[in-house]
Design a protein around this motif. Structure first.
Motif, short mmCIF file in Angstrom:
data_model
loop_
_atom_site.label_atom_id
_atom_site.label_comp_id
_atom_site.label_asym_id
_atom_site.label_seq_id
_atom_site.Cartn_x
_atom_site.Cartn_y
_atom_site.Cartn_z
N ILE A 171 9.36 5.21 -8.02
CA ILE A 171 8.09 4.49 -7.94
C ILE A 171 8.23 3.03 -8.36
CG2 ILE A 171 6.33 6.30 -7.92
CD1 ILE A 171 6.19 6.12 -10.92
N GLU A 172 9.27 2.73 -9.10
CA GLU A 172 9.51 1.31 -9.43
C GLU A 172 10.94 1.11 -9.90
OE1 GLU A 172 7.98 -0.46 -12.97
OE2 GLU A 172 8.13 1.38 -14.12
N PHE A 173 11.41 -0.10 -9.71
CA PHE A 173 12.67 -0.52 -10.31
C PHE A 173 12.37 -1.61 -11.32
CE2 PHE A 173 15.07 0.84 -6.36
CZ PHE A 173 15.92 1.71 -7.02
N PRO A 197 5.55 14.82 -12.67
CA PRO A 197 5.90 14.18 -13.94
C PRO A 197 6.81 12.97 -13.72
CG PRO A 197 6.99 16.31 -13.72
CD PRO A 197 6.09 16.17 -12.54
N GLU A 198 6.72 12.01 -14.66
CA GLU A 198 7.51 10.78 -14.51
C GLU A 198 8.66 10.77 -15.51
OE1 GLU A 198 5.14 7.17 -14.34
OE2 GLU A 198 3.47 8.38 -13.62
N VAL A 199 9.75 10.18 -15.10
CA VAL A 199 10.90 10.02 -16.00
C VAL A 199 11.62 8.73 -15.60
CG1 VAL A 199 12.47 11.43 -14.58
CG2 VAL A 199 12.88 11.24 -17.03
N LEU A 224 0.89 -1.17 0.00
CA LEU A 224 0.00 0.00 0.00
C LEU A 224 0.92 1.21 0.00
CD1 LEU A 224 -1.16 -2.19 2.39
CD2 LEU A 224 -3.13 -0.72 2.06
N GLU A 225 0.75 2.06 -0.99
CA GLU A 225 1.71 3.15 -1.14
C GLU A 225 1.00 4.48 -1.14
OE1 GLU A 225 5.39 2.10 -3.66
OE2 GLU A 225 4.40 3.72 -4.73
N GLU A 226 1.62 5.45 -0.51
CA GLU A 226 1.10 6.82 -0.53
C GLU A 226 1.07 7.31 -1.98
OE1 GLU A 226 2.92 11.02 1.19
OE2 GLU A 226 4.20 9.29 0.84
N LYS A 227 -0.02 8.01 -2.34
CA LYS A 227 -0.13 8.49 -3.71
C LYS A 227 0.68 9.78 -3.85
CE LYS A 227 -3.98 9.53 -6.60
NZ LYS A 227 -5.42 9.42 -6.69
N ILE A 228 1.62 9.79 -4.77
CA ILE A 228 2.42 10.99 -4.96
C ILE A 228 2.13 11.56 -6.34
CG2 ILE A 228 4.24 10.41 -3.29
CD1 ILE A 228 5.91 9.27 -5.57
N LYS A 229 2.58 12.81 -6.54
CA LYS A 229 2.22 13.49 -7.80
C LYS A 229 3.44 14.12 -8.43
CE LYS A 229 -2.38 15.39 -7.24
NZ LYS A 229 -2.77 16.39 -6.27
P1 AMP Z 1 4.51 0.75 -11.99
O1 AMP Z 1 3.95 -0.49 -12.64
O2 AMP Z 1 5.03 0.55 -10.60
O3 AMP Z 1 5.40 1.51 -12.90
O4 AMP Z 1 3.26 1.73 -11.84
C1 AMP Z 1 2.47 2.07 -12.95
C2 AMP Z 1 2.11 3.52 -12.88
O5 AMP Z 1 1.37 3.77 -11.68
C3 AMP Z 1 3.31 4.47 -12.77
O6 AMP Z 1 3.86 4.77 -14.02
C4 AMP Z 1 2.69 5.67 -12.11
O7 AMP Z 1 2.03 6.50 -13.06
C5 AMP Z 1 1.63 5.07 -11.20
N1 AMP Z 1 2.13 4.99 -9.80
C6 AMP Z 1 2.88 4.01 -9.24
N2 AMP Z 1 3.14 4.28 -7.96
C7 AMP Z 1 2.54 5.46 -7.68
C8 AMP Z 1 2.44 6.28 -6.50
N3 AMP Z 1 2.98 5.92 -5.34
N4 AMP Z 1 1.72 7.43 -6.59
C9 AMP Z 1 1.12 7.79 -7.76
N5 AMP Z 1 1.18 7.07 -8.89
C10 AMP Z 1 1.88 5.91 -8.86
#
Ligand code: AMP
Length: 439
Positions: free
Chosen positions: A296-298, A205-207, A198-203
């Motif tokens: 947010i992910e590796f 742009p993504e890179v 369960l992860e806190e929703k953050i905001k």
């Molecule tokens: P992932 O499969 O982990 O890359 O997640 C898919 C998409 O979910 C990501 O590209 C983000 O747009 C969104 N996401 C993942 N984790 C978060 C988070 N903690 N807060 C907001 N959006 C998230």
């Protein structure tokens, strides 16, 4: 070792095997084939586009297990194996191949947990002060629901294990978070759903940032931005990726250096502390929040479609760099150069993707050859009459380069008008972040 001896050894890279069947592997084969000393590139199982490139061929075997592939590598005297997808990495193919004496680019099973267990990766981040969203993990549905109740806000719900990009639900309401928790524990994701995050929703742009690692040292590649949602305006369901571009100008050289020091180097060090010699790609998906960048992910491999946009930017020495990495000798590698170009990748998907992709349709491509344009195949196959046929959801990608992003995107979108198959669809707004023109 003298410089001459080293060059001699690098020249030994003659035969490569790439494992995987997607656009990532097709673009890797294309990029590696540019290296003049390489004689042959086998792709297992490859796809309908593998043989389009000089020296590249699909490896056909009777069975698909790693023992057979190891046997084939020995028979074909493969000098370097590159494992493209996460599943064989998480299953420990790299371990078994190294035990058999092969030189492999791709992390061992322990290192692949960076992607194969979000809980494991989160713990590694916390232990090494790598910035990431606040989180909880549990194996119990009741406990997960209690955490949600206490937090009083919608949370992002993630299945711990590999779920083909479908294990993450970004929830708008508490009710949605509850449903997502139920879904994880319903068995929908198999053992990947034994633990929930369960992860806190953050905001923000993504890179994505990437490093090629040899266990000790790393080289950073240009950053990229991908587009995960199916529809324009970043709407619709998540997919494997509908397009990408690189280099992502949202971060400059100085910021990339800072992110390397803040995220990539501590990750590699953290792995080393766990006695993991991580050889392969560390891919960090970041969100640039108001309070700073957060992971947010590796991923433990090249991202797809990012890899397809990146490959045309690589210098010819790319193959030698991967080979040096795989041998744990990055310091002996030639300097990796990147072309000063803008590169874009647009994915053409089949009808019904991602839920129920239609397959078996003939693909028509009427493109003239152009050194700034590549068509990388993913879900394609060749039938008995040599027609190219769709065989998956993400069918192919048009990848184009230019001095500016506008030029690259114009070329890519213009080229897409010369490709068709029944139900073909693609996003027209890939790279909206860097474009002045629209298609
Ligand atoms: P992932 O499969 O982990 O890359 O997640 C898919 C998409 O979910 C990501 O590209 C983000 O747009 C969104 N996401 C993942 N984790 C978060 C988070 N903690 N807060 C907001 N959006 C998230």
């Amino acid at each position: 070792m003298t410089k001459n001896q080293n060059t001699m050894e690098l020249r030994e890279l003659k035969r490569i095997l790439i494992i995987g069947s997607g656009g990532r592997e097709n673009s890797l084969a294309w990029a590696l084939s540019k290296n003049k000393s390489i004689q042959k590139i086998y792709v297992f199982p490859g796809n309908g586009g593998t043989a389009n490139f000089k020296k590249c061929i699909c490896l056909k075997t009777k069975s698909k297990d790693e023992k057979t592939i190891i046997f084939e590598c020995q028979r074909l005297q493969i000098n370097l194996v590159i494992i493209g997808p996460e599943v064989p990495l998480a299953e420990g193919w790299a371990n078994k191949m190294r035990e058999a004496g092969l030189t492999v680019f791709g992390p061992c099973q322990e290192g692949a947990q960076l992607e194969a267990s979000k809980d494991w990766a989160k713990k590694l981040m916390i232990e090494n002060n790598i910035p990431t969203a606040k989180y909880w993990s549990t194996k119990s549905k009741e406990e997960a629901l209690k955490i949600l109740e206490r937090f009083k806000q919608p949370l992002v719900i993630k299945a711990d294990g590999l779920a083909a990009g479908k294990g993450v639900t970004v929830c708008e309401t508490i009710e949605e978070s509850k449903e997502a928790i139920q879904a994880v524990f319903s068995g929908k994701f198999g053992s990947a759903g034994n633990t929930v995050i369960l992860e806190e929703k953050i905001k923000g742009p993504e890179v994505s940032i990437f490093a090629l690692c040899d266990g000790e040292k790393l080289i950073v590649l240009p950053p990229a931005q991908d587009h995960k949602r199916l529809l324009e305006g970043d709407k619709g369901p998540n997919t494997g990726g509908m397009g990408a571009y690189a280099p992502a100008s949202i971060i400059n050289q100085k910021e990339l250096k800072d992110l390397t020091e803040q995220i990539l180097i501590p990750t590699l060090k953290g792995l080393k502390k766990k006695k993991i010699k991580y050889i392969g790609v560390i891919y960090a998906g970041l969100m640039l929040t108001e309070t700073g960048p957060k992971v947010i992910e590796f991923n433990c491999r090249f991202g797809d479609p990012e890899c397809q946009a990146l490959m045309p930017l690589m210098g010819e020495e790319f193959a030698s760099v991967l080979f040096s990495c795989a041998r744990g000798e990055l310091d002996k590698a030639p300097k990796l150069t990147f072309k000063d170009l803008c590169s874009t990748c647009i994915v053409a998907a089949s009808k019904g993707y991602p839920e129920k992709p239609q397959t078996g349709d003939q693909i028509n491509i009427k493109l003239e050859s152009n050194s700034s344009l590549q068509v990388f195949h993913a879900g394609t196959t060749i039938d008995s009459s040599d027609n190219i046929i769709t065989s998956g959801g993400r069918v192919l990608s048009v990848v184009a380069q230019g001095k500016s992003f506008d030029k690259a995107f114009d070329l890519a979108y213009e080229s897409l008008t010369k490709i068709n198959f029944d139900g073909m669809h693609f996003r027209r707004d890939i790279g909206y972040q860097v474009r002045n023109t629209s298609s």
